[in-house]
Design an enzyme around this catalytic site. Structure first.
Site, mmCIF file in Angstrom:
data_model
loop_
_atom_site.group_PDB
_atom_site.id
_atom_site.type_symbol
_atom_site.label_atom_id
_atom_site.label_comp_id
_atom_site.label_asym_id
_atom_site.label_seq_id
_atom_site.Cartn_x
_atom_site.Cartn_y
_atom_site.Cartn_z
ATOM 1 N N TYR A 56 44.126 111.586 -36.945
ATOM 2 C CA TYR A 56 43.648 112.947 -37.196
ATOM 3 C C TYR A 56 44.826 113.839 -37.558
ATOM 4 O O TYR A 56 45.860 113.804 -36.887
ATOM 5 C CB TYR A 56 42.959 113.518 -35.943
ATOM 6 C CG TYR A 56 41.488 113.736 -36.170
ATOM 7 C CD1 TYR A 56 41.052 114.644 -37.134
ATOM 8 C CD2 TYR A 56 40.535 113.035 -35.449
ATOM 9 C CE1 TYR A 56 39.699 114.835 -37.367
ATOM 10 C CE2 TYR A 56 39.189 113.221 -35.676
ATOM 11 C CZ TYR A 56 38.774 114.120 -36.635
ATOM 12 O OH TYR A 56 37.444 114.299 -36.870
ATOM 13 N N GLU A 58 44.534 117.492 -38.837
ATOM 14 C CA GLU A 58 44.147 118.845 -39.287
ATOM 15 C C GLU A 58 45.382 119.709 -39.451
ATOM 16 O O GLU A 58 46.277 119.717 -38.599
ATOM 17 C CB GLU A 58 43.184 119.474 -38.278
ATOM 18 C CG GLU A 58 41.793 118.880 -38.398
ATOM 19 C CD GLU A 58 40.809 119.471 -37.402
ATOM 20 O OE1 GLU A 58 41.155 120.440 -36.696
ATOM 21 O OE2 GLU A 58 39.684 118.938 -37.333
ATOM 22 N N ASP A 202 38.278 122.482 -64.397
ATOM 23 C CA ASP A 202 37.843 121.275 -63.692
ATOM 24 C C ASP A 202 38.118 120.101 -64.638
ATOM 25 O O ASP A 202 37.349 119.830 -65.563
ATOM 26 C CB ASP A 202 36.357 121.380 -63.354
ATOM 27 C CG ASP A 202 35.873 120.185 -62.536
ATOM 28 O OD1 ASP A 202 36.540 119.131 -62.576
ATOM 29 O OD2 ASP A 202 34.839 120.305 -61.860
ATOM 30 N N THR A 228 39.079 115.449 -59.521
ATOM 31 C CA THR A 228 38.941 114.267 -58.677
ATOM 32 C C THR A 228 40.109 113.349 -59.025
ATOM 33 O O THR A 228 40.831 113.577 -59.999
ATOM 34 C CB THR A 228 37.606 113.538 -58.929
ATOM 35 O OG1 THR A 228 37.472 113.286 -60.325
ATOM 36 C CG2 THR A 228 36.432 114.354 -58.442
ATOM 37 N N LYS A 231 38.880 109.021 -61.543
ATOM 38 C CA LYS A 231 38.312 108.758 -62.871
ATOM 39 C C LYS A 231 39.439 108.243 -63.774
ATOM 40 O O LYS A 231 39.998 107.189 -63.494
ATOM 41 C CB LYS A 231 37.624 110.022 -63.390
ATOM 42 C CG LYS A 231 36.452 110.459 -62.492
ATOM 43 C CD LYS A 231 35.689 111.618 -63.063
ATOM 44 C CE LYS A 231 34.462 111.979 -62.261
ATOM 45 N NZ LYS A 231 34.709 112.901 -61.135
ATOM 46 N N ARG A 237 38.787 107.438 -54.435
ATOM 47 C CA ARG A 237 37.818 108.532 -54.499
ATOM 48 C C ARG A 237 38.328 109.682 -53.647
ATOM 49 O O ARG A 237 38.391 109.582 -52.426
ATOM 50 C CB ARG A 237 36.448 108.068 -53.999
ATOM 51 C CG ARG A 237 35.920 106.830 -54.688
ATOM 52 C CD ARG A 237 34.456 106.628 -54.430
ATOM 53 N NE ARG A 237 33.700 107.536 -55.256
ATOM 54 C CZ ARG A 237 33.416 107.311 -56.550
ATOM 55 N NH1 ARG A 237 33.799 106.208 -57.137
ATOM 56 N NH2 ARG A 237 32.736 108.191 -57.236
#
Ligand code: DSN
Length: 422
Positions: A56, A58, A202, A228, A231, A237
């Site tokens: 974790y 954060e 984008d 992203t 691609k 991903r």
């Protein structure tokens, strides 16, 4: 999947292991033409499946809410520095879980519910999160949408300017998911400046082309770049937001704590590796080869009597309008799937049909280029597509089976990155 490739998975959960093995075979044996998909390298696959999964984190490097970040901080810092270097930006946030959460973070940073936001309409080639009605971004905000010209299939920048000046949106998105042509970021920047809007590019589809110098970069023109990573960029991903220093705090706050909890550290590691790969000379060759293949495939399709939205392509993507062929996109996409050619059915601009049963098929060349196919193969691919469309119209399953065998033969000669030799 052989037990030696994933021995623990095969021993613990053979049922799931069999699903993965079957997917490996499918990805190896089929011609994958979905323009938003690719094959990651073995190195990216390895990085994405490490013990970084267990942590974790954060917060951001050097300022976390959990201890034990000695290695995670280094992983995230590597990804950030590589993103900044590759895209020539002041600031990068590599934590968004994927493209839609990344775009939501942009709205959170720059707009309030009810504000007007502007983007390209989904059926014209935009994305759901660019203010389209069924998306949270089109219900929490007042989405106004631009499109392409009916006669050219190209963005009408005069109409975009007129709409922006009439509506004065807080945020303008440029970019999309079915745009076969180069985006004029400078033109959008001038419009956004006049309208007083934050401009977001984008570039999810074309990030790899930008990194490899095969599409102009938005870095000098826009406030924020959203992308992203899976691609054309050929990473795991995930997603990234990049911006000028003046917006860094707003973007970081919006991603965490605004929208997300702990980052997916194993994905961050995969992104770092993909960015390293994209900075190599081989990736420049890859990006240009993707475009050369798409142009060659578009030319071969035009020769075979297909209608292409905008008449061709400048990038990795081709949108086939099947209206004149009198067979709907969904029927063709499903027939092509049976022929071993994987595509998605898609609306075309001004489509009289519904999105779930539209007139078009969207294809692209990132995956086949990753396998090493070149322009000399594109007439063969165009022939398969033409024969599959014909077979779909006639319901000729035997013809589809013949294509499938031919596809499988060629794919066997071009092993895909990250997959076992099939
Ligand atoms: N769904 C993606 C695509 O296929 O283009 C965009 O988010």
């Amino acid at each position: 999947m052989s037990a030696s490739r994933h021995p623990a998975l095969s021993a613990t959960d053979p049922e799931l292991a069999a699903c993965v093995a079957a997917e490996e075979v499918l990805q190896a044996q089929t011609l994958r033409l979905i323009p938003s998909e690719n094959y990651v390298s073995a190195a990216v696959l390895e990085a994405s499946g490490t013990v970084l999964q267990n942590k974790y984190s954060e917060g951001y490097p050097g300022r976390r809410y959990y201890e034990g970040q000695q290695n995670i901080d280094r992983v995230e810092a590597l990804a950030i520095e590589r993103a900044k270097g590759l895209f020539g930006v002041d600031h990068a946030n590599v934590q968004p879980y994927s493209g839609s959460p990344a775009n939501l973070a942009v709205y959170l940073a720059f707009a309030k519910p009810g504000d007007t936001v502007m983007g390209m309409a989904l059926p014209m080639g935009g994305h759901l999160t660019h203010g389209w009605g069924v998306s949270a971004t089109g219900t929490w905000f007042r989405g106004v949408q631009y499109g392409v010209r009916a006669d050219t299939g190209l963005i009408d920048y005069d109409a975009v300017r007129e709409l922006a000046l009439a509506e004065r949106p807080k945020v303008i998105f440029c970019g999309g998911t079915a745009l076969p042509r180069t985006i004029d970021f400078a033109a959008f920047a001038e419009i956004a400046r006049e309208a007083g809007s934050v401009l977001v590019a984008d570039v999810a589809h074309i990030a790899g082309l930008i990194a490899g110098g095969a599409h102009p970069s938005p870095a000098d023109h826009v406030d924020v770049i959203s992308t992203t990573t899976h691609k054309t960029l050929r990473g795991p991903r995930g997603a990234m937001l990049m911006c000028r220093e003046e917006h860094a705090r707003a973007i970081d706050k919006a991603v965490f704590p605004g929208l997300q909890g702990g980052p997916h550290n194993q994905t961050t590691a995969g992104i770092a590796v993909a960015l390293h790969e994209a900075a190599q000379p081989a990736f420049v060759r890859y990006a240009h080869a993707v475009v050369a293949n798409a142009k060659a495939l578009a030319a071969a399709l035009l020769e075979r009597g297909f209608d292409l939205v905008s008449g061709g392509t400048d990038n990795h993507l081709i949108l086939i309008d099947l209206t004149r062929k009198e067979v709907p996109g969904k029927v063709v996409a499903k027939a092509m799937d049976r022929a071993g050619i994987v595509v998605n059915y898609n609306t075309v601009p001004f489509d009289p049909r519904k999105p779930f049963d539209p007139s078009g098929v969207r294809i692209g060349t990132p995956s086949l280029t990753s396998r090493g196919l070149s322009t000399e193969h594109m007439p063969v691919v165009a022939d398969w597509i033409a024969r599959a469309v014909d077979a779909a119209a006639k319901g000729d399953e035997q013809a589809l089976a013949v294509i499938r065998a031919e596809v499988q033969d060629l794919m066997a000669a071009f092993p895909a990155p990250g997959l076992p030799l099939s």
